[in-house]
Design an enzyme around this catalytic site. Structure first.
Site, short mmCIF file in Angstrom:
data_model
loop_
_atom_site.label_atom_id
_atom_site.label_comp_id
_atom_site.label_asym_id
_atom_site.label_seq_id
_atom_site.Cartn_x
_atom_site.Cartn_y
_atom_site.Cartn_z
N LYS A 247 0.84 -1.20 0.00
CA LYS A 247 0.00 0.00 0.00
C LYS A 247 0.88 1.25 0.00
CE LYS A 247 -2.54 1.37 3.66
NZ LYS A 247 -2.11 2.78 3.87
N GLU B 210 -9.60 7.64 3.36
CA GLU B 210 -9.49 7.99 4.78
C GLU B 210 -9.98 9.40 5.06
OE1 GLU B 210 -6.40 8.10 8.57
OE2 GLU B 210 -5.75 7.23 6.66
#
Length: 259
Positions: A112, A177
């Protein structure tokens, strides 16, 4: 046998929610794996919840390799996603490949990285060379100083541009997020890859929380999107099972956990 990326693509298509949780060692990885967590994220959040730093920035690639190895040894079914730490991939795609390869050798199946359009070329470089990538847009903790702190990101045009760029570069999934729930829904509908929300609303393809936040054992300030699943649970294993059930049923996140 571990879950594969094709498994999560099918879950997205069917509408079944995907459960991701962070893990940093073999024991918690085993508990999460047995409780039904489908993706274990070895996050650079360990810099804060394990090492005691005030950000993720001090975490090194060597430390990430160490923790990825532990999580890999402690789990059997969960897909392992590993964060590329700050400074290990931003210089060039070649640097990113070298760092990602080390995490894959340590036991990760996916790496990631944070960033949108600026990192699309790096994502494409990795994917073309056989390294699956999970993107991360919205609030990107490695850019905390540039963003002016851990703040909700509300620029819809920029976020959607970043999300599409990362998908088009070949990412297999995308973490969203700290964005408004409506924007999380919009991004999820605009993409064909699974989205994993953390403070991005209930309409994402799945959810992720930091283990220490979910168990209420991190002494720092809690974000609005955090829920204490340990409250009233007889054991850590039960708390993790509650989390899995809440995500799968759509009960988490509730409105009070969204922006």
């Amino acid at each position: 046998m571990r879950h594969t990326l094709s498994h999560f693509a099918k879950l997205r298509e069917s509408g079944e929610k995907i459960v991701m949780l962070t893990a940093y060692d073999a024991s918690f990885a085993r508990l999460a794996d047995q409780a039904g967590v489908e993706i274990l994220l070895v996050g650079d959040s360990l810099g804060m919840v394990v090492q005691g730093h005030d950000s993720t920035l001090p975490v090194t690639l060597e430390q990430m390799e160490y923790h990825v190895g532990m999580v890999a040894r402690g789990s059997e079914k969960a897909l392992i996603v590993a964060d590329l730490p700050f400074g290990s991939y931003q210089v060039s795609p070649e640097q990113a490949f070298s760092s990602a390869a080390r995490l894959m050798v340590a036991g990760a199946q996916v790496v990631k990285l944070e960033g949108g359009t600026a990192m699309a070329g790096t994502v494409r470089f990795l994917v073309e060379r056989g390294i699956p990538v999970c993107g991360h847009v919205g609030l990107t903790p490695q850019s905390v100083h540039q963003l002016g702190g851990y703040r909700v990101q509300r620029d819809a045009e920029r976020l959607l541009e970043d999300a599409r760029a990362i998908e088009q570069a070949g990412a297999a999934m995308l973490v969203l997020e700290a964005i408004p729930a409506m924007l999380g829904k919009q991004a999820t509908e605009a993409l064909s890859i699974p989205t994993i929300g953390i403070g991005a609303g209930k309409d994402c393809s799945g959810q992720v929380l930091v283990l220490h936040d979910m168990l209420d054992i991190y002494p720092g300030r809690k974000a609005r999107f955090v829920r204490n699943f340990m409250h009233g649970a007889p054991s850590v294993a039960d708390a993790i099972r509650r989390y899995v059930e809440a995500v799968k049923s759509g009960a988490f996140p509730a409105p009070e956990h969204t922006f």
